[in-house]
Design a protein around this motif. Structure first.
Motif, PDB file in Angstrom:
ATOM      1  N   MET A  87      -3.045  30.551 119.785  1.00  0.00           N
ATOM      2  CA  MET A  87      -3.805  31.845 119.751  1.00  0.00           C
ATOM      3  C   MET A  87      -3.691  32.667 118.496  1.00  0.00           C
ATOM      4  O   MET A  87      -2.646  33.356 118.365  1.00  0.00           O
ATOM      5  CB  MET A  87      -3.348  32.657 121.097  1.00  0.00           C
ATOM      6  CG  MET A  87      -4.213  33.689 121.521  1.00  0.00           C
ATOM      7  SD  MET A  87      -3.522  34.368 123.076  1.00  0.00           S
ATOM      8  CE  MET A  87      -4.843  35.542 123.454  1.00  0.00           C
ATOM      9  N   ARG A  88      -4.581  32.656 117.570  1.00  0.00           N
ATOM     10  CA  ARG A  88      -4.517  33.328 116.377  1.00  0.00           C
ATOM     11  C   ARG A  88      -5.702  34.052 116.316  1.00  0.00           C
ATOM     12  O   ARG A  88      -6.720  33.606 115.902  1.00  0.00           O
ATOM     13  CB  ARG A  88      -4.367  32.298 115.241  1.00  0.00           C
ATOM     14  CG  ARG A  88      -3.119  31.606 114.985  1.00  0.00           C
ATOM     15  CD  ARG A  88      -3.074  30.838 113.617  1.00  0.00           C
ATOM     16  NE  ARG A  88      -4.307  30.373 113.222  1.00  0.00           N
ATOM     17  CZ  ARG A  88      -4.580  29.028 113.610  1.00  0.00           C
ATOM     18  NH1 ARG A  88      -4.020  28.433 114.445  1.00  0.00           N
ATOM     19  NH2 ARG A  88      -5.983  28.465 112.856  1.00  0.00           N
ATOM     20  N   THR A 410      -9.526  32.711 115.666  1.00  0.00           N
ATOM     21  CA  THR A 410     -10.366  33.162 116.619  1.00  0.00           C
ATOM     22  C   THR A 410     -10.795  34.536 116.050  1.00  0.00           C
ATOM     23  O   THR A 410      -9.864  35.462 115.939  1.00  0.00           O
ATOM     24  CB  THR A 410      -9.987  33.258 118.092  1.00  0.00           C
ATOM     25  OG1 THR A 410      -9.800  31.886 118.409  1.00  0.00           O
ATOM     26  CG2 THR A 410     -10.947  33.945 118.980  1.00  0.00           C
ATOM     27  N   ILE A 411     -12.131  34.994 115.890  1.00  0.00           N
ATOM     28  CA  ILE A 411     -12.150  36.628 115.462  1.00  0.00           C
ATOM     29  C   ILE A 411     -12.851  37.147 116.808  1.00  0.00           C
ATOM     30  O   ILE A 411     -13.933  36.671 117.566  1.00  0.00           O
ATOM     31  CB  ILE A 411     -13.381  36.614 114.472  1.00  0.00           C
ATOM     32  CG1 ILE A 411     -13.082  35.825 113.353  1.00  0.00           C
ATOM     33  CG2 ILE A 411     -13.629  37.922 113.960  1.00  0.00           C
ATOM     34  CD1 ILE A 411     -13.969  35.610 112.311  1.00  0.00           C
ATOM     35  N   LEU A 412     -12.314  38.256 117.275  1.00  0.00           N
ATOM     36  CA  LEU A 412     -13.063  39.217 118.208  1.00  0.00           C
ATOM     37  C   LEU A 412     -13.369  40.416 117.503  1.00  0.00           C
ATOM     38  O   LEU A 412     -12.834  40.932 117.016  1.00  0.00           O
ATOM     39  CB  LEU A 412     -11.852  39.477 119.264  1.00  0.00           C
ATOM     40  CG  LEU A 412     -11.149  38.647 120.285  1.00  0.00           C
ATOM     41  CD1 LEU A 412     -10.325  39.149 121.155  1.00  0.00           C
ATOM     42  CD2 LEU A 412     -12.211  37.575 121.009  1.00  0.00           C
ATOM     43  N   ILE A 413     -14.888  40.652 117.893  1.00  0.00           N
ATOM     44  CA  ILE A 413     -15.536  41.844 117.236  1.00  0.00           C
ATOM     45  C   ILE A 413     -15.605  42.890 118.471  1.00  0.00           C
ATOM     46  O   ILE A 413     -16.209  42.376 119.346  1.00  0.00           O
ATOM     47  CB  ILE A 413     -16.621  41.262 116.587  1.00  0.00           C
ATOM     48  CG1 ILE A 413     -16.672  40.381 115.507  1.00  0.00           C
ATOM     49  CG2 ILE A 413     -17.609  42.487 115.874  1.00  0.00           C
ATOM     50  CD1 ILE A 413     -16.950  38.898 116.165  1.00  0.00           C
ATOM     51  N   SER A 414     -15.087  43.854 118.136  1.00  0.00           N
ATOM     52  CA  SER A 414     -15.102  44.770 119.413  1.00  0.00           C
ATOM     53  C   SER A 414     -16.151  45.862 119.027  1.00  0.00           C
ATOM     54  O   SER A 414     -16.146  46.708 118.433  1.00  0.00           O
ATOM     55  CB  SER A 414     -13.933  45.735 119.385  1.00  0.00           C
ATOM     56  OG  SER A 414     -13.785  46.647 120.388  1.00  0.00           O
ATOM     57  N   LEU A 415     -17.259  45.506 119.803  1.00  0.00           N
ATOM     58  CA  LEU A 415     -18.433  46.371 119.703  1.00  0.00           C
ATOM     59  C   LEU A 415     -18.003  47.827 120.444  1.00  0.00           C
ATOM     60  O   LEU A 415     -18.574  48.666 120.147  1.00  0.00           O
ATOM     61  CB  LEU A 415     -19.591  45.982 120.503  1.00  0.00           C
ATOM     62  CG  LEU A 415     -20.595  44.585 119.895  1.00  0.00           C
ATOM     63  CD1 LEU A 415     -19.680  43.380 119.826  1.00  0.00           C
ATOM     64  CD2 LEU A 415     -21.812  44.211 120.556  1.00  0.00           C
TER      65      LEU A 415
END
Ligand code: HEM
Length: 468
Positions: A87-88, A410-415
């Protein structure tokens, strides 16, 4: 106290209360870590477990927690799970990075195999695929949804639902003084409105007897379990799935219920289309027809996946947006007055049958109303129906912010966080203020690029229902 500080304290207080009740020892450690070496409110980087405990402790409030951390960390942070989990994460709400990910270097950031595994119930459908297959399916879906017969059909369904179900229900509740749950009502409304053009049959969740809405709840479960799968290591939810416990058990029940619903609706659809004449007319019957008549889509599994994807895309997005609009209007009577003023010239041209009769506004009468649109955008800014997006890094890359990302990250884009950043929207970013969308003279909407206002996504995978 400044509103932002107030919000930050509220989030911290909520997190603290949760920790107090669940993990007292861990709570003491976390607060110590938080105070001593972490002024920028970055999650504590524990030996071995890294930031994973902070995520788990904040799972109940993760979107606000991300907003807090992103505000304190300059709009980007990295988070690693325990060793062996792979998990990165790189979490961002930085518009320059978003433009890079969604547009400039789009092909390097697919949704990826993990996203497809998380939403396996929609496997093979547009929602979960990348590359050439995605381009082809998207063109087909867009073609069907934007064809004149379909636009007219959806508009007619909407008008019919509002006039014959929603308004009579509201009127009845008002006349007998019964409180109701607006979120449930909007969920029922949008469920029917999603399914009717899809199958050509109305499931009737918004009828006056308010039937059980288990199938709509099953869709909520798909999204809740999807959220859980996003934020815990894949090995964790896969083990839970094998053991059939926790959210995975609920998800299995939801899958069965949704499949049963689809089989039933497809049967009803068949009976319905039998009554309709030639092929040319059938093309205009429902959204499913152009797919079922195409050999590329004639596969039950794929049809089910596409139906669930479509229902989620149509119901959850508009259903939650409408609920938040009503919530914010209830808090801001002055905004209701401005909307009424904008509508009144149209209302005055309509002759109501009785003095107390409802006035219905047509789609072509309201679509140019500037302030009404500003209310919609302001709602989507603070409450985007998709609170975050997930992307995978196909090959090593450097973000405009200078962060280096490795293949497979993994990229999480927080809207959700984007709308709450002072650096993006100014000091009043947490205030609900439709005026921010208006030009100086108030007659036009300001242009805001999609990499800053991501509610409808940005780049080649923008929602076909983008209305900016
Ligand atoms: C308030 C209204 C809406 C909002 C905010 C919205 C937002 C979005 C977002 C953020 C995505 C990207 C999802 C992702 O890639 O993970 C998306 C995709 C999509 N939306 Fe919407 N949507 C709305 C209404 C609708 C409606 C009413 C429909 C259909 C009737 C629809 C159909 C789709 C489809 C088919 C996609 C997939 C596009 C692709 O993956 O290339 N949307 N939408």
């Amino acid at each position: 106290m400044h509103t932002r500080d107030h919000n930050v304290n509220r989030v911290l207080a909520a997190r603290d209360a949760h920790l107090h009740s669940t993990l007292p020892l861990y709570y003491l450690c976390l607060r110590a870590g938080y105070r001593s070496n972490n002024p920028a409110v970055l999650p504590t980087n524990w030996p071995t477990l890294h930031m994973f405990p902070s995520f788990v402790a904040n799972l109940h409030n993760l979107h606000d927690y991300f907003a807090l951390v992103l505000a304190g960390s300059g709009h980007n942070f990295r988070a690693h799970g325990p060793p062996g989990t792979g998990m990165r994460l790189f979490v961002t709400c930085d518009p320059a990075n978003i433009r890079h990910i969604f547009t400039t270097n789009y092909t390097n950031f697919p949704k990826g195999a993990e996203f497809a595994a998380i939403f396996d119930i929609m496997g093979g459908s547009l929602f979960t695929i990348d590359g050439e297959l995605c381009r082809q399916q998207r063109a087909k879906v867009k073609g069907v949804l934007s064809s004149p017969w379909m636009v007219a059909r959806i508009a007619a369904c909407c008008r019919d639902k509002v006039e014959n179900n929603l308004l009579p229900l509201f009127t009845n509740m008002e006349s007998i003084g019964t409180p109701f749950d607006m979120q449930e009502m909007m969920s029922r409304f949008m469920f029917d409105l999603g399914a009717t053009p899809l199958f050509g049959v109305d499931p009737g969740l918004l009828s006056s007897d308010m039937p059980p809405m288990d199938v709509a709840v099953a869709m909520d479960t798909v999204m809740e379990a999807g959220f859980f799968r996003h934020v815990v290591p894949a090995s964790c939810w896969k083990l839970m799935r094998r053991l059939n416990i926790g959210p995975e058990r609920k998800l299995r029940v939801a899958h069965t219920m949704l499949r049963g619903f689809i089989v039933d609706m497809m049967e009803r659809r068949k009976i319905n289309t039998c009554h309709i004449g030639n092929d040319e007319e059938q093309e205009g019957v429902d959204i499913m027809s152009p797919f079922l008549n195409d050999p590329d889509y004639a596969n039950d599994e794929l049809a089910h996946a596409m139906i669930i994807g479509y229902m989620l895309a149509a119901r959850d997005t508009v259903g939650t947006t409408l609920t938040w609009i009503f919530y914010n209007l209830a808090q801001n009577p002055n905004i209701v007055s401005i909307i009424r003023n904008e509508l009144s010239p149209i209302a005055s041209t309509k002759v109501a049958a009785r003095a107390d009769a409802m006035v219905i506004f047509e789609q072509n009468e309201t679509k140019y109303l500037v302030y009404l649109k500003a209310v919609l955008y302001e709602t989507l800014r603070l409450y985007p129906p998709a609170p975050f997006e997930r992307k995978t890094v196909a090959a090593d890359d450097i973000m405009p912010s200078g962060h280096e990302l490795g293949t497979g990250d993994t990229i999480l884009i927080s809207l959700h966080s984007m709308g709450r950043m002072e650096g993006i929207w100014g000091k009043d970013c947490l205030n609900y203020n439709p005026d921010r969308w208006l030009s100086e003279d108030g007659n036009k909407l300001r242009y805001v690029p999609s990499h800053k206002f991501l509610a409808f996504n940005s780049g080649p995978r923008m929602s076909p229902y983008e209305v900016c």
